[in-house]
Design an enzyme around this catalytic site. Structure first.
Site, PDB file in Angstrom:
ATOM      1  N   GLY A  15      -4.713 -16.527   5.518  1.00 56.47           N
ATOM      2  CA  GLY A  15      -5.922 -17.169   5.143  1.00 56.47           C
ATOM      3  C   GLY A  15      -5.800 -17.260   3.750  1.00 56.47           C
ATOM      4  O   GLY A  15      -6.224 -18.519   3.078  1.00 56.47           O
ATOM      5  N   TYR A  30       5.847  -2.827  17.376  1.00 58.62           N
ATOM      6  CA  TYR A  30       6.590  -3.891  16.281  1.00 58.62           C
ATOM      7  C   TYR A  30       6.805  -4.949  16.960  1.00 58.62           C
ATOM      8  O   TYR A  30       6.441  -5.907  16.463  1.00 58.62           O
ATOM      9  CB  TYR A  30       7.720  -3.095  15.904  1.00 58.62           C
ATOM     10  N   ASN A  61       0.872  -1.285   0.150  1.00 55.79           N
ATOM     11  CA  ASN A  61       0.125   0.089   0.171  1.00 55.79           C
ATOM     12  C   ASN A  61       1.168   1.316   0.117  1.00 55.79           C
ATOM     13  O   ASN A  61       0.342   2.303   0.086  1.00 55.79           O
ATOM     14  CB  ASN A  61      -1.045   0.105   1.227  1.00 55.79           C
TER      15      ASN A  61
END
Ligand code: UDP
Length: 323
Positions: A109, A152, A39
């Site tokens: 997934g 993180y 992104n």
């Protein structure tokens, strides 16, 4: 993109980032079709510009914390999306937590749905500020969950737990690489990490900012060595975590002085406050990678630093418009 069923298709999340883009290059070099998902919040399209137009390469601008839809065959899913430098995750704490948790869930997934192999980019940060030195994979770590690095560290620890759960519960074929400090071409000049910071400061004639007294150590690995280790792990059958990094440990002050020396810059060293929870030492124990993958780093620090410097020299002559 139409993909022939007997072609190997690898999906790389974070494929426009520093490590992700080198991984895309390597997988293409191995003959894979590569789907790069990013992104671009910390990735940079410039890192994959040379791959655009390659019929085996596809770029998808997508936030992997949302459902990842991909039609067709997938053999490997490599989850590398995440802000990864301390200043990035300070600026993007929620995105960092989301990409490590929700993003890992979505990427797993996808791997499960496609019956693909899954590799997660984990980190030496799972060891936190370590009480065992050097760090073997069997060490559970010393992490402050509520410190600023916690966003993180805990996201990556969660992503390892999620990966093992998919492995044990769903039988997904998984790999976990714990990546130690890596440097090289395509790091962002302003990502705040020590090597790009020192190099860009030296090249611009600015003061070199050493945090603390510079006695904290890191062990730095050249990107080509790291990618070789990751590729070998992907091809192996090891589902437990494997450290990949260079045990060549150096105090940060010495690293700053070496960079000053190779740049020939006249910059001054200035000392700034050490960030919270900054690990005091870090060195990978790579016994496992050596034994099981036949891998060890080959590029020495001086050669690696010189190659990286050439890259930053070009970047600084043609200044970035972003980051
Ligand atoms: N560091 C520094 N000056 C800088 C940037 C980093 O002295 O301008 C130090 C930092 O405090 C840490 C070490 O260099 O001790 C490595 O930092 P980096 O951000 O590269 O990676 P990490 O802390 O995640 O290993």
């Amino acid at each position: 993109m139409t993909i022939n069923k007997n072609k190997i298709v690898s999906v790389v999340t974070g494929g426009a980032g520093f490590l992700g883009s080198h991984l895309c290059d390597r997988l293409l070099g191995e003959g894979h079709h590569v789907v790069c998902i990013d992104n671009l919040i910390t990735g940079d399209i410039a890192n994959i510009a040379h791959l655009m137009g390659n019929p085996k390469f596809q770029f998808v601008n997508h936030d992997v914390t949302n459902y990842i839809f991909f039609e067709g065959h997938v053999h490997n899913v490599l989850h590398f999306a995440s802000p990864a430098s301390p200043i990035d995750y300070l600026k993007l704490p929620i995105q960092t937590l989301k990409v490590g948790s929700l993003g890992t869930h979505k990427a797993l997934g996808l791997a499960k749905a496609k019956n693909a192999r899954f590799l997660i980019a984990s980190t030496s940060e799972v060891y936190g500020d370590p009480l065992v030195h050097p760090q073997p994979e069997s060490y559970w770590g010393n992490v402050n969950p509520i410190g600023y690095r916690g966003v993180y560290d805990e996201a990556k620890r969660f992503s390892e737990a999620m990966t093992m759960a998919y492995h044990r519960y769903h039988g997904v074929d998984t790999r976990i690489v714990r990546i130690f400090n890596t440097y090289g071409t395509r790091m962002r000049i302003n990502d705040g990490r020590a090597i790009p910071a020192f190099m860009s400061q030296a090249l611009r004639g600015e003061d070199i900012t050493v945090f603390g007294d510079g006695s904290q150590t890191r062990s730095v690995c050249y990107v080509a060595d790291l990618i070789e280790g990751i590729y070998r792990l992907l091809e192996s059958d090891i589902s437990d975590p494997v450290n990949i990094g260079n045990p060549d440990e150096i105090p940060i002050l010495q690293l700053a002085k070496e960079i000053l020396q190779i740049t020939g810059a006249k910059s001054k060293l200035v000392f700034k406050e050490l960030p919270e929870d900054d690990p005091k030492v870090r060195q990978p124990d790579i016994t496992k990678a050596k034994k099981l993958l036949g891998w060890e780093p080959k590029v020495n620090r001086l050669d690696g630093l010189k190659k990286t410097l050439e890259y930053f020299q070009k970047k600084i002559l043609i200044p970035e418009t972003r980051s």
